[in-house]
Design a protein around this motif. Sequence first.
Motif, short mmCIF file in Angstrom:
data_model
loop_
_atom_site.label_atom_id
_atom_site.label_comp_id
_atom_site.label_asym_id
_atom_site.label_seq_id
_atom_site.Cartn_x
_atom_site.Cartn_y
_atom_site.Cartn_z
N LEU A 103 13.12 -126.92 46.09
CA LEU A 103 12.32 -127.61 47.08
C LEU A 103 10.87 -127.29 46.81
O LEU A 103 10.56 -126.27 46.20
CB LEU A 103 12.69 -127.14 48.49
N GLU A 104 9.97 -128.14 47.30
CA GLU A 104 8.55 -127.91 47.12
C GLU A 104 7.83 -128.16 48.44
O GLU A 104 8.19 -129.07 49.19
CB GLU A 104 7.98 -128.81 46.03
N LEU A 105 6.82 -127.33 48.69
CA LEU A 105 6.03 -127.47 49.91
C LEU A 105 4.58 -127.13 49.59
O LEU A 105 4.29 -126.06 49.02
CB LEU A 105 6.58 -126.55 51.01
N ASP A 106 3.69 -128.05 49.93
CA ASP A 106 2.27 -127.85 49.65
C ASP A 106 1.69 -126.70 50.44
O ASP A 106 2.25 -126.27 51.46
CB ASP A 106 1.48 -129.13 49.97
N ALA A 107 0.54 -126.22 50.02
CA ALA A 107 -0.16 -125.12 50.66
C ALA A 107 -0.48 -125.46 52.12
O ALA A 107 -0.85 -126.59 52.44
CB ALA A 107 -1.45 -124.81 49.90
N ASN A 108 -0.30 -124.46 52.98
CA ASN A 108 -0.65 -124.57 54.40
C ASN A 108 -0.03 -125.79 55.08
O ASN A 108 -0.66 -126.43 55.92
CB ASN A 108 -2.18 -124.59 54.57
N GLN A 109 1.20 -126.12 54.70
CA GLN A 109 1.90 -127.27 55.27
C GLN A 109 3.24 -126.84 55.84
O GLN A 109 3.73 -125.76 55.56
CB GLN A 109 2.14 -128.34 54.19
N GLU A 110 3.81 -127.70 56.64
CA GLU A 110 5.18 -127.50 57.11
C GLU A 110 5.90 -128.83 57.06
O GLU A 110 5.28 -129.89 57.11
CB GLU A 110 5.22 -126.88 58.50
N GLN A 111 7.23 -128.75 56.91
CA GLN A 111 8.03 -129.96 56.71
C GLN A 111 9.46 -129.69 57.13
O GLN A 111 9.96 -128.57 57.01
CB GLN A 111 7.97 -130.35 55.23
N THR A 112 10.13 -130.74 57.58
CA THR A 112 11.56 -130.66 57.87
C THR A 112 12.30 -131.28 56.70
O THR A 112 12.07 -132.43 56.34
CB THR A 112 11.90 -131.39 59.18
N PHE A 113 13.17 -130.49 56.09
CA PHE A 113 13.98 -130.92 54.95
C PHE A 113 15.41 -131.17 55.41
O PHE A 113 15.93 -130.42 56.23
CB PHE A 113 14.02 -129.83 53.87
N THR A 114 16.06 -132.19 54.86
CA THR A 114 17.49 -132.38 55.06
C THR A 114 18.18 -131.64 53.91
O THR A 114 18.05 -132.01 52.75
CB THR A 114 17.86 -133.87 55.03
N ILE A 115 18.90 -130.58 54.28
CA ILE A 115 19.50 -129.70 53.27
C ILE A 115 21.00 -129.65 53.48
O ILE A 115 21.49 -129.46 54.60
CB ILE A 115 18.91 -128.28 53.36
N ASN A 116 21.74 -129.82 52.38
CA ASN A 116 23.20 -129.66 52.38
C ASN A 116 23.52 -128.24 51.93
O ASN A 116 23.21 -127.88 50.79
CB ASN A 116 23.86 -130.67 51.44
N PHE A 117 24.14 -127.47 52.81
CA PHE A 117 24.61 -126.14 52.44
C PHE A 117 26.08 -126.29 52.08
O PHE A 117 26.87 -126.80 52.88
CB PHE A 117 24.40 -125.16 53.59
N ILE A 118 26.42 -125.87 50.87
CA ILE A 118 27.76 -126.17 50.34
C ILE A 118 28.51 -124.88 50.03
O ILE A 118 27.97 -123.96 49.40
CB ILE A 118 27.65 -127.05 49.07
N GLY A 119 29.75 -124.83 50.50
CA GLY A 119 30.60 -123.67 50.26
C GLY A 119 32.05 -124.09 50.13
O GLY A 119 32.38 -125.28 50.12
N GLU A 120 32.90 -123.11 50.05
CA GLU A 120 34.34 -123.35 49.90
C GLU A 120 35.05 -123.01 51.20
O GLU A 120 34.75 -122.01 51.85
CB GLU A 120 34.88 -122.48 48.77
N LYS A 121 36.00 -123.87 51.60
CA LYS A 121 36.75 -123.68 52.84
C LYS A 121 37.76 -122.54 52.71
O LYS A 121 38.43 -122.40 51.70
CB LYS A 121 37.49 -124.97 53.20
N GLU A 122 37.85 -121.77 53.78
CA GLU A 122 38.84 -120.68 53.86
C GLU A 122 40.08 -121.23 54.58
O GLU A 122 40.76 -122.09 54.04
CB GLU A 122 38.22 -119.47 54.59
N THR A 123 40.35 -120.79 55.82
CA THR A 123 41.61 -121.17 56.48
C THR A 123 41.46 -122.13 57.64
O THR A 123 42.37 -122.91 57.90
CB THR A 123 42.34 -119.91 57.00
#
Length: 142
Positions: A103-123
């Motif tokens: 991801l990239e974010l310019d100096a002195n800025q803020e932003q909302t990112f749509t992020i997919n967090f991906i893992g493996e299912k347990e039970t």
Amino acid sequence: MRNTTKIFMILSLATIAVGVILIARGDENQSSLTYIKAESYHSEFKITKTNEVIITEKIHIQNRSHDSKSFKVIGVYSEDFNEGLLTKERLNGYIGNRKQEILELDANQEQTFTINFIGEKETINTKQDRNPPEEIVFTVIE
């Protein structure tokens, strides 16, 4: 022999000083990025046919430094791990269908990112809540 000892001590102190400066600089790079949990929210949760868990979040990040930052994110999902949804507590974050990690974010800025967090299912098949991750771990790319 005394001159050799003095030179060794001076070099040792100089090495320690450089190390401290580099560590402090690394901490500055890490701490310049801030996860604003109050402005972040859960978006979607799904389990694929291959037992991959995809948790989509709107994550608000602030860059408080005077430099643009490139970074990776890891979302911490302790409750979902402890309850048996995930095989790991920490999930790598990706942008888009191509699983872009950086991801990239310019100096002195803020932003909302749509992020997919991906893992493996347990039970279990359900997410414990509709909250964004408890914590975001940043890795700054130099």
